[in-house]
Design a protein around this motif. Structure first.
Motif, PDB file in Angstrom:
ATOM      1  N   VAL A 249       0.828  -1.212   0.000  1.00 13.70           N
ATOM      2  CA  VAL A 249       0.000   0.000   0.000  1.00 13.70           C
ATOM      3  C   VAL A 249       0.860   1.258   0.000  1.00 13.70           C
ATOM      4  N   ILE A 250       1.845   1.334   0.902  1.00 11.45           N
ATOM      5  CA  ILE A 250       2.658   2.549   0.997  1.00 11.45           C
ATOM      6  C   ILE A 250       3.625   2.676  -0.184  1.00 11.45           C
ATOM      7  N   SER A 251       3.984   1.545  -0.806  1.00 13.89           N
ATOM      8  CA  SER A 251       4.928   1.589  -1.925  1.00 13.89           C
ATOM      9  C   SER A 251       4.308   2.217  -3.169  1.00 13.89           C
ATOM     10  N   TYR A 252       3.003   2.016  -3.360  1.00 15.24           N
ATOM     11  CA  TYR A 252       2.365   2.450  -4.609  1.00 15.24           C
ATOM     12  C   TYR A 252       1.288   3.515  -4.400  1.00 15.24           C
ATOM     13  N   ILE A 253       1.180   4.061  -3.182  1.00 15.85           N
ATOM     14  CA  ILE A 253       0.103   5.004  -2.889  1.00 15.85           C
ATOM     15  C   ILE A 253       0.234   6.289  -3.707  1.00 15.85           C
ATOM     16  N   GLN A 254       1.456   6.719  -4.019  1.00 12.56           N
ATOM     17  CA  GLN A 254       1.624   7.962  -4.773  1.00 12.56           C
ATOM     18  C   GLN A 254       1.061   7.852  -6.187  1.00 12.56           C
ATOM     19  N   PHE A 255       1.034   6.642  -6.727  1.00 12.66           N
ATOM     20  CA  PHE A 255       0.446   6.447  -8.058  1.00 12.66           C
ATOM     21  C   PHE A 255      -1.071   6.640  -8.008  1.00 12.66           C
ATOM     22  N   LEU A 256      -1.678   6.173  -6.918  1.00 15.32           N
ATOM     23  CA  LEU A 256      -3.119   6.377  -6.769  1.00 15.32           C
ATOM     24  C   LEU A 256      -3.435   7.849  -6.593  1.00 15.32           C
ATOM     25  N   TRP A 257      -2.663   8.540  -5.759  1.00 12.39           N
ATOM     26  CA  TRP A 257      -2.889   9.973  -5.564  1.00 12.39           C
ATOM     27  C   TRP A 257      -2.750  10.722  -6.886  1.00 12.39           C
ATOM     28  N   LYS A 258      -1.762  10.381  -7.666  1.00 16.16           N
ATOM     29  CA  LYS A 258      -1.549  11.059  -8.945  1.00 16.16           C
ATOM     30  C   LYS A 258      -2.707  10.785  -9.900  1.00 16.16           C
ATOM     31  N   GLU A 259      -3.257   9.592  -9.833  1.00 13.71           N
ATOM     32  CA  GLU A 259      -4.394   9.224 -10.679  1.00 13.71           C
ATOM     33  C   GLU A 259      -5.644  10.001 -10.295  1.00 13.71           C
ATOM     34  N   VAL A 260      -5.864  10.188  -8.983  1.00 14.37           N
ATOM     35  CA  VAL A 260      -7.093  10.822  -8.492  1.00 14.37           C
ATOM     36  C   VAL A 260      -6.997  12.345  -8.550  1.00 14.37           C
ATOM     37  N   ALA A 261      -5.800  12.898  -8.359  1.00 17.48           N
ATOM     38  CA  ALA A 261      -5.625  14.345  -8.206  1.00 17.48           C
ATOM     39  C   ALA A 261      -6.016  15.109  -9.473  1.00 17.48           C
ATOM     40  N   PRO A 262      -6.511  16.335  -9.299  1.00 13.63           N
ATOM     41  CA  PRO A 262      -6.811  17.195 -10.467  1.00 13.63           C
ATOM     42  C   PRO A 262      -5.557  17.412 -11.300  1.00 13.63           C
ATOM     43  N   ASP A 263      -5.697  17.280 -12.616  1.00 12.21           N
ATOM     44  CA  ASP A 263      -4.580  17.422 -13.546  1.00 12.21           C
ATOM     45  C   ASP A 263      -3.442  16.432 -13.258  1.00 12.21           C
ATOM     46  N   HIS A 264      -3.745  15.405 -12.479  1.00 13.83           N
ATOM     47  CA  HIS A 264      -2.777  14.363 -12.128  1.00 13.83           C
ATOM     48  C   HIS A 264      -1.542  14.949 -11.441  1.00 13.83           C
ATOM     49  N   LEU A 265      -1.748  15.962 -10.603  1.00 19.50           N
ATOM     50  CA  LEU A 265      -0.664  16.564  -9.837  1.00 19.50           C
ATOM     51  C   LEU A 265      -1.037  16.515  -8.348  1.00 19.50           C
ATOM     52  N   SER A 266      -0.411  15.627  -7.616  1.00 23.17           N
ATOM     53  CA  SER A 266      -0.687  15.499  -6.177  1.00 23.17           C
ATOM     54  C   SER A 266       0.339  16.329  -5.415  1.00 23.17           C
ATOM     55  N   VAL A 267      -0.092  17.489  -4.943  1.00 23.96           N
ATOM     56  CA  VAL A 267       0.853  18.468  -4.389  1.00 23.96           C
ATOM     57  C   VAL A 267       0.872  18.507  -2.865  1.00 23.96           C
ATOM     58  N   TYR A 268       0.036  17.728  -2.200  1.00 21.42           N
ATOM     59  CA  TYR A 268      -0.007  17.769  -0.739  1.00 21.42           C
ATOM     60  C   TYR A 268       0.511  16.475  -0.107  1.00 21.42           C
ATOM     61  N   ASN A 269       1.309  15.738  -0.856  1.00 21.40           N
ATOM     62  CA  ASN A 269       1.815  14.457  -0.358  1.00 21.40           C
ATOM     63  C   ASN A 269       2.631  14.597   0.926  1.00 21.40           C
ATOM     64  N   GLY A 270       3.456  15.654   0.991  1.00 16.13           N
ATOM     65  CA  GLY A 270       4.311  15.845   2.152  1.00 16.13           C
ATOM     66  C   GLY A 270       3.511  16.015   3.433  1.00 16.13           C
ATOM     67  N   GLY A 271       2.499  16.875   3.400  1.00 21.14           N
ATOM     68  CA  GLY A 271       1.667  17.089   4.573  1.00 21.14           C
ATOM     69  C   GLY A 271       0.908  15.832   4.963  1.00 21.14           C
ATOM     70  N   VAL A 272       0.459  15.089   3.962  1.00 25.07           N
ATOM     71  CA  VAL A 272      -0.270  13.850   4.240  1.00 25.07           C
ATOM     72  C   VAL A 272       0.645  12.825   4.901  1.00 25.07           C
ATOM     73  N   GLU A 273       1.863  12.670   4.387  1.00 21.66           N
ATOM     74  CA  GLU A 273       2.803  11.724   4.983  1.00 21.66           C
ATOM     75  C   GLU A 273       3.174  12.135   6.408  1.00 21.66           C
ATOM     76  N   ALA A 274       3.326  13.431   6.637  1.00 25.54           N
ATOM     77  CA  ALA A 274       3.642  13.913   7.989  1.00 25.54           C
ATOM     78  C   ALA A 274       2.501  13.600   8.947  1.00 25.54           C
ATOM     79  N   THR A 275       1.272  13.849   8.516  1.00 21.30           N
ATOM     80  CA  THR A 275       0.106  13.570   9.353  1.00 21.30           C
ATOM     81  C   THR A 275      -0.048  12.077   9.598  1.00 21.30           C
ATOM     82  N   ALA A 276       0.165  11.280   8.550  1.00 23.04           N
ATOM     83  CA  ALA A 276       0.058   9.826   8.688  1.00 23.04           C
ATOM     84  C   ALA A 276       1.098   9.299   9.670  1.00 23.04           C
ATOM     85  N   THR A 277       2.315   9.844   9.615  1.00 22.98           N
ATOM     86  CA  THR A 277       3.363   9.433  10.553  1.00 22.98           C
ATOM     87  C   THR A 277       2.975   9.780  11.983  1.00 22.98           C
ATOM     88  N   LEU A 278       2.454  10.996  12.176  1.00 25.68           N
ATOM     89  CA  LEU A 278       2.079  11.441  13.516  1.00 25.68           C
ATOM     90  C   LEU A 278       0.960  10.578  14.093  1.00 25.68           C
TER      91      LEU A 278
END
Length: 432
Positions: A249-278
């Protein structure tokens, strides 16, 4: 400063900088844009699987030699592999070199086993818990700060995805410098085990000598003693199966985000990973407060239900058209997963013989990676089904649903037969 505290400080510093990799949340965006305009299909079918296979192949080797070379050389090797990995990501531009980079990613990841077991060979058992707590906090702090830093730098246009890799390279250089200051380990758990772990006061302390035969005997004793215990076997199997799904799941999650994101640009990955870690850290802390070993049946029932929830979250994320839904579901996935995996780990650890913790969890991790490799071949590779990101996460969600369902049914049946047996025994007690 006490010696064990110095070791703990060095381990924490190494672990913090090793995990401080702000480029990680955006590596897929980097490879598909700044790197060389590679297609998403090329990245997840021709590049990422090399990392999976490399970790599995090298973990076997690293696992065998870590105790033999007494930990520190493998920790230094881990830092060198990290430096090489980010050097290749920055200054090469071909798919072939990306595949080579994945080989070093395998070394970087497989060598973690030395970091996690070094403390058990270097500090006294009385300090195991506190040093483990220190190092885990340092690792999570590095991951959290890395994600947060990446989000701030990207959101403010202070750095692009490529420039984030320079920071990651710098932190690996720092971790290498710290690793060189780690004291060597005169003894190990197997190949250089001390003949007498509790020498008499004032007695002569001899340097442990290499013994292959003693190592084999002790390894076999730990294996048989651990896996012949039904509790260890049952929970280890669950741990390996759950870890397999989580790594995928964590290895390929960025591909899903890129697929779902508008214009296929997932720009909030860093904040999401930080929140998920916390939230994952909070989940692990809460699980650590439970006395899981005393109510194993109830907790197995509970974590089986949680696994089914994880499956539902992944399927919902795969079907949504809203990127924020995919982000939130991933954060919840991490929080719940780290809670239940900590419970499972506590149960396994509580039923192991002395000093076998590193061996058994290493084997469980190896089993999880082997299963993940099979899952990668079947789901991701063209020799298998070669599914797209959304279909992949439907499969991963179904995997967790099936895992939760099997263990849920098993837990219910176990409770039923246990109550039936107790009732039968009570009815058969003669009256006096």
């Amino acid at each position: 400063m006490k010696n064990w505290l110095k070791i703990s400080l060095l381990l924490c510093t190494f672990g913090f900088f090793r995990e401080l990799r702000p480029s990680e949340p955006y590596v897929t965006e980097y490879l598909s844009s700044d790197y060389g305009n590679l297609t998403i299909e090329t990245i997840y079918q021709d590049v990422y699987p090399f990392g999976t296979y490399s970790v599995l192949a090298q973990l076997v080797i690293v696992f065998l030699i870590t105790d033999l070379v007494r930990y520190k050389p493998v920790i230094v090797l881990s830092a060198l592999a990290g430096i090489t990995l980010f050097t290749l990501l920055i200054w090469t531009e071909t798919v072939r070199m990306l595949q080579v980079a994945q080989l070093f990613f395998g070394t970087f990841t497989a060598a973690e086993v030395a970091y996690y077991t070094y403390m058990y060979a270097k500090v006294d058992k009385e300090q195991y818990q506190i040093v483990t707590g220190h190092t885990r906090a340092a690792i999570l702090s590095g991951k959290f700060l890395g994600g947060l830093l990446a989000q701030v730098l990207v959101s403010t246009d202070s750095m692009n995805y490529r420039q984030l890799h320079y920071i990651s390279l710098s932190t690996q250089l720092i971790s290498l410098a710290v690793s060189l200051f780690l004291p060597g380990v005169p003894r190990s758990l197997y190949f250089y085990a001390a003949a007498d772990k509790n020498p008499p006061a004032g007695g002569e302390v001899t340097t442990p000598r290499f013994s292959f035969s003693n190592a084999c005997r002790l390894l076999w004793y730990h294996l048989v003693s651990s896996y012949s215990n039904p509790v260890v076997l049952q929970w280890s199997l669950w741990w390996a199966l759950a870890t397999c799904g989580q790594i995928q799941v964590i290895s390929y999650i960025q591909f899903l985000w890129k697929e779902v994101a508008p214009d296929h640009l997932s720009v909030y990955n860093g904040g999401v990973e930080a929140t998920a870690t916390l939230l994952g850290a909070i989940g692990a802390i809460l699980a650590g407060l439970l006395n899981s070993n005393k109510r194993r049946g109830s907790y197995m029932l509970g974590i089986s239900m949680c696994a089914a929830v994880l499956g539902a979250l992944l399927i919902y994320a795969a079907k949504t058209q809203q990127i924020w839904v995919a982000y939130v579901n991933y954060v919840l996935f991490c929080a719940v997963f780290f809670f239940i995996i900590t419970v499972a780990g506590a149960v396994v650890a509580g039923n192991l013989v002395e000093d076998s913790f590193g061996l058994i969890f290493g084997i469980n991790t190896l089993a999880g990676l082997l299963l993940q490799t099979i899952l990668t071949v079947v789901v991701v590779e063209n020799v298998g089904f070669g599914l797209g990101p959304r279909d992949q996460y439907v499969v991963y969600g179904s995997y967790f649903l099936v895992l939760g369902g099997i263990y849920l049914i098993g837990s219910v049946l176990a409770k039923f037969f246990c109550r039936t047996r107790i009732a039968s025994e009570n009815n058969g007690v003669p009256l006096t």
